[in-house]
Write a protein that holds these residues in place. Structure first.
Motif, mmCIF file in Angstrom:
data_model
loop_
_atom_site.group_PDB
_atom_site.id
_atom_site.type_symbol
_atom_site.label_atom_id
_atom_site.label_comp_id
_atom_site.label_asym_id
_atom_site.label_seq_id
_atom_site.Cartn_x
_atom_site.Cartn_y
_atom_site.Cartn_z
ATOM 1 N N THR A 197 0.928 10.495 5.660
ATOM 2 C CA THR A 197 0.776 11.043 4.074
ATOM 3 C C THR A 197 0.267 12.014 3.417
ATOM 4 N N HIS A 198 0.920 12.945 2.874
ATOM 5 C CA HIS A 198 0.380 14.400 2.313
ATOM 6 C C HIS A 198 1.196 13.829 1.136
ATOM 7 N N LEU A 199 0.258 13.727 0.329
ATOM 8 C CA LEU A 199 0.336 12.295 -1.159
ATOM 9 C C LEU A 199 -0.807 12.880 -1.741
ATOM 10 N N HIS A 200 -0.572 11.982 -3.469
ATOM 11 C CA HIS A 200 -1.846 12.424 -4.449
ATOM 12 C C HIS A 200 -2.847 11.284 -3.946
ATOM 13 N N MET A 201 -3.502 10.764 -3.865
ATOM 14 C CA MET A 201 -4.967 10.063 -3.585
ATOM 15 C C MET A 201 -4.335 8.374 -4.470
ATOM 16 N N TRP A 202 -3.621 8.631 -5.477
ATOM 17 C CA TRP A 202 -3.214 7.890 -6.206
ATOM 18 C C TRP A 202 -1.804 6.987 -5.698
ATOM 19 N N GLN A 203 -1.446 7.990 -4.682
ATOM 20 C CA GLN A 203 0.288 7.534 -4.627
ATOM 21 C C GLN A 203 -0.207 6.759 -3.551
ATOM 22 N N ASP A 204 -1.246 7.050 -2.586
ATOM 23 C CA ASP A 204 -1.119 6.279 -1.589
ATOM 24 C C ASP A 204 -2.053 4.692 -1.550
ATOM 25 N N ILE A 205 -2.504 5.030 -2.771
ATOM 26 C CA ILE A 205 -3.624 3.984 -3.734
ATOM 27 C C ILE A 205 -2.284 2.867 -3.702
ATOM 28 N N ALA A 206 -1.209 3.226 -4.224
ATOM 29 C CA ALA A 206 -0.307 2.230 -5.266
ATOM 30 C C ALA A 206 0.644 1.833 -3.254
ATOM 31 N N LEU A 207 0.865 3.174 -2.203
ATOM 32 C CA LEU A 207 1.549 2.624 -1.029
ATOM 33 C C LEU A 207 0.611 1.637 -0.575
ATOM 34 N N ALA A 208 -0.851 1.391 -0.452
ATOM 35 C CA ALA A 208 -1.764 0.390 0.894
ATOM 36 C C ALA A 208 -1.239 -0.780 0.051
ATOM 37 N N GLN A 209 -1.074 -0.832 -1.276
ATOM 38 C CA GLN A 209 -0.170 -2.680 -1.427
ATOM 39 C C GLN A 209 0.634 -3.294 -0.654
ATOM 40 N N LEU A 210 1.738 -2.148 -0.088
ATOM 41 C CA LEU A 210 2.670 -2.685 0.354
ATOM 42 C C LEU A 210 2.498 -4.186 2.125
ATOM 43 N N LYS A 211 0.346 -3.971 2.030
ATOM 44 C CA LYS A 211 -0.084 -4.514 2.809
ATOM 45 C C LYS A 211 0.582 -5.860 2.719
ATOM 46 N N VAL A 212 0.543 -6.369 1.264
ATOM 47 C CA VAL A 212 0.840 -7.241 0.589
ATOM 48 C C VAL A 212 1.609 -8.521 1.066
ATOM 49 N N THR A 213 2.736 -7.594 1.275
ATOM 50 C CA THR A 213 4.177 -7.742 1.393
ATOM 51 C C THR A 213 4.670 -7.343 3.192
ATOM 52 N N HIS A 214 4.000 -6.645 3.510
ATOM 53 C CA HIS A 214 3.956 -6.506 4.793
ATOM 54 C C HIS A 214 2.581 -6.155 5.564
ATOM 55 N N PRO A 215 2.096 -7.513 5.903
ATOM 56 C CA PRO A 215 0.649 -7.675 6.976
ATOM 57 C C PRO A 215 0.863 -6.071 8.243
ATOM 58 N N ALA A 216 1.900 -6.208 8.133
ATOM 59 C CA ALA A 216 1.304 -5.223 9.521
ATOM 60 C C ALA A 216 1.194 -3.820 9.168
ATOM 61 N N VAL A 217 0.712 -3.371 8.157
ATOM 62 C CA VAL A 217 0.947 -2.223 7.232
ATOM 63 C C VAL A 217 -0.941 -1.989 7.722
ATOM 64 N N ALA A 218 -1.687 -1.256 8.518
ATOM 65 C CA ALA A 218 -3.119 -1.723 9.229
ATOM 66 C C ALA A 218 -4.167 -0.638 8.294
ATOM 67 N N PHE A 219 -2.945 1.014 7.633
ATOM 68 C CA PHE A 219 -4.169 1.698 6.670
ATOM 69 C C PHE A 219 -3.195 3.119 6.717
ATOM 70 N N ILE A 220 -3.860 4.135 5.991
ATOM 71 C CA ILE A 220 -2.882 4.677 5.263
ATOM 72 C C ILE A 220 -3.336 6.114 5.533
ATOM 73 N N VAL A 221 -3.596 6.910 6.084
ATOM 74 C CA VAL A 221 -4.307 8.288 6.111
ATOM 75 C C VAL A 221 -3.210 9.585 5.665
ATOM 76 N N GLY A 222 -4.305 10.417 4.787
ATOM 77 C CA GLY A 222 -3.456 11.134 3.821
ATOM 78 C C GLY A 222 -4.476 12.780 3.927
ATOM 79 N N GLY A 223 -3.138 13.799 3.344
ATOM 80 C CA GLY A 223 -4.220 14.973 3.029
ATOM 81 C C GLY A 223 -3.719 15.346 1.709
ATOM 82 N N HIS A 224 -4.010 16.537 1.335
ATOM 83 C CA HIS A 224 -3.914 17.466 0.082
ATOM 84 C C HIS A 224 -4.243 17.723 -0.683
ATOM 85 N N GLU A 225 -5.535 16.290 -0.705
ATOM 86 C CA GLU A 225 -6.938 16.485 -1.639
ATOM 87 C C GLU A 225 -7.411 17.242 -0.258
ATOM 88 N N HIS A 226 -8.846 18.032 -0.545
ATOM 89 C CA HIS A 226 -9.464 18.511 0.697
ATOM 90 C C HIS A 226 -11.202 18.055 0.535
#
Ligand SMILES: [Zn+2]
Length: 530
Positions: free
Chosen positions: A211-240
């Motif tokens: 992703t290229h989102l704000h960190m808090w948006q990535d943190i919200a997306l990371a909770q998709l692991k609860v319903t989708h256990p195949a989601v292993a990790f999220i890596v992002g950008g924008h913050e330096h």
């Protein structure tokens, strides 16, 4: 035998909560993640970051039998000195080199869309051999080959496993770019979930997010692991600066690196016989202990040669620094900075005499991400201003100015591109207070010394056109006389340095802890301007 420096500020090797890691001679999958890169070469005189060191790490992992994939969290075509000449094609060349060594998957950041028209993006995508990924946006350049090159719900094979990738970029209302040649949907959560479901239907073994989102948006997306256990990790950008949130039962791990590959992430994924996976992430600081890759250095040298052909004066000395100024992004984006002060001081003089009373600039405009010391080279100016920055002269009441400045101290305290460098006033903020109510005191110099800014009085103000138009969250009233965008900041600064040189003076003053322009209180326990 660790040749790298994975331990920094208390981060250690971290095991995800998912499963234990098989200790066999692994032939598993390793991701190397970087984001927000603007240089073909390294920074700090070649001693920090850079793709050459990324290549060294990648080749070593491959030597250990790992299947390596490179992920990039966006922001690379712009801005930079080189991009003013080649519109990011130098970065595409570097990415193609890396992609040939280990396949590279890339999400667009907001800076990929810096140009107003589509031509430069069309050229960049056509030159790319790596994969451009995007689930919440589409290219609408009118060129079918380019528009179709962007891949959604992307999947790739690694051995007998299939890995799915979802990818998202910032919507215009969140700090992304709005352009006619792209269409971005800001409903990140719903789109990620749709992409994940489509990947699940195709039976992928693992899903990752780029992703290229704000960190808090990535943190919200990371909770998709609860319903989708195949989601292993999220890596992002924008913050330096490096960002990290560990995996929990309710969340996948989230990681971002530092700009210019000063800090990157190595993410090992290993499957056991039952198909369960383990994620093992390691934060890696790329410093001078990591050797350069000789083959990549040929490419870096080629582009440096091109740059010197166009600008043979780049290494010319234009002035002398009075001190070593640390203009690395982690410094300039979080506190008062000597180079930032010098630049903001020049801004006040941009429209002749008398100088404007107040000026400020978002530190994200200052792109050098390096030290300036001893000889100031033309290159230091060129790299500080990765894009043209024209200035505006306007007036604001003291009350309005204080309200405008609150935007500079929202969020944080970690480094942010909107953090201001200031001139003509001093400001004291209490970060424990609510956003937009953090300025405890904002003072201007008077005949009687520093006095609180007068709410009802009009002050003359110089700001970059970008901020005048509402960039970086600054809301500047527009219902009064304002100059047209004029006075290119790069040349204003160069002129001031040349003038200092002619007078035999050095440039820059240390930040004075006893007389700060920006004072940031720790939980309200100190007093302002003691
Ligand atoms: Zn960005």
């Amino acid at each position: 035998m660790k040749r790298y420096s994975p331990l920094l500020f208390g981060f250690a090797l971290i095991l995800s909560a998912c499963a234990t890691v098989p200790q066999a001679e692994t032939s598993g999958l390793t991701f190397v993640h970087l984001n927000d890169t603007y240089r073909v070469g390294a920074v700090e005189d070649g001693n920090a970051g850079g793709f050459s060191r990324v290549m060294t790490l990648v080749r070593e992992l491959q030597g250990e039998g790992r299947d390596v994939r490179i992920l990039h969290g966006g922001d690379f075509l712009y801005p930079s000195l080189e991009s003013q000449l080649w519109d990011g094609l130098q970065m595409v060349d570097a990415f193609n080199f890396m992609d040939a060594v280990a396949p590279m998957y890339v999400v667009s950041g907001n800076h990929e869309f810096d140009r107003r028209g589509p031509d430069q993006l069309i050229a960049a995508v056509r030159a790319s051999q790596f994969d451009w990924l995007g689930d919440n946006y589409t290219f609408k350049t009118g060129e079918a080959d380019v528009d179709n090159a962007l891949k959604s719900a992307f999947a790739f094979a690694a051995g007998d496993k299939t890995i799915g990738v979802f990818s998202l970029t910032l919507h215009g209302e969140d700090g992304g770019n709005s352009r006619s040649y792209i269409e971005i949907d800001g409903d990140y959560q719903a789109i990620a979930e749709r992409a994940i479901e489509s990947l699940e239907e195709r039976g992928v073994d693992l899903i990752i997010g780029i992703t290229h989102l704000h960190m808090w948006q990535d943190i919200a997306l990371a909770q998709l692991k609860v319903t989708h256990p195949a989601v292993a990790f999220i890596v992002g950008g924008h913050e330096h600066e490096p960002q990290y949130q560990a995996a929990t039962d309710a969340s996948a791990v989230v990681m971002k690196g530092a700009s210019n590959a000063r800090v990157i992430w190595q993410i090992d994924v290993d499957f056991d016989d039952s198909g369960d996976y383990a994620v093992r992430e390691k934060r890696i600081k790329l410093d001078e202990s990591v050797p350069l890759d000789p083959e990549y250095e040929v490419l870096a040298g080629k582009w440096n040669g091109h740059l010197l052909e166009v600008f043979p004066f780049l290494t010319a000395r234009v002035g002398t620094a009075a001190l070593a100024m640390d203009v690395r992004e982690e410094m300039v984006r979080s506190r008062e900075n000597s180079w930032g002060n010098f630049i903001a001081d020049q801004m006040r003089r941009a429209f002749g005499d008398p100088p404007a009373e107040l000026a400020f600039i978002n530190s994200g405009t200052l792109r050098i991400d390096d030290f300036i010391e001893d000889d100031i080279l033309f290159e230091d100016i060129g790299r500080t201003f990765g894009f043209s920055s024209y200035l505006r002269h306007t007036t604001l009441t003291g009350e309005e100015f204080r309200r405008v400045m609150e935007a500079g101290f929202r969020g944080g305290p970690e480094s942010q591109g909107y953090f201001p460098q200031v001139s003509g006033f001093r400001v004291c903020v209490d970060r424990s207070r609510n956003e937009f109510d953090r300025i405890v005191s904002l003072q201007v110099p008077t005949d009687d010394g520093w006095q609180e800014i007068e709410n009802g009085k009009e002050y003359t103000v110089v700001v970059p056109d970008y901020l005048y138009r509402g960039g970086d969250g600054y809301e500047i009233p527009k219902d009064r006389l304002v100059s047209r965008p004029g006075s290119e900041l790069k040349y204003l600064v160069l002129d001031a340095i040349l003038a200092a040189q002619a007078r035999g003076e050095k440039v820059g003053q240390p930040v004075d802890p006893d007389n700060p322009r920006i004072q940031q209180l720790l939980e309200g326990k100190q007093r302002c301007f003691r």
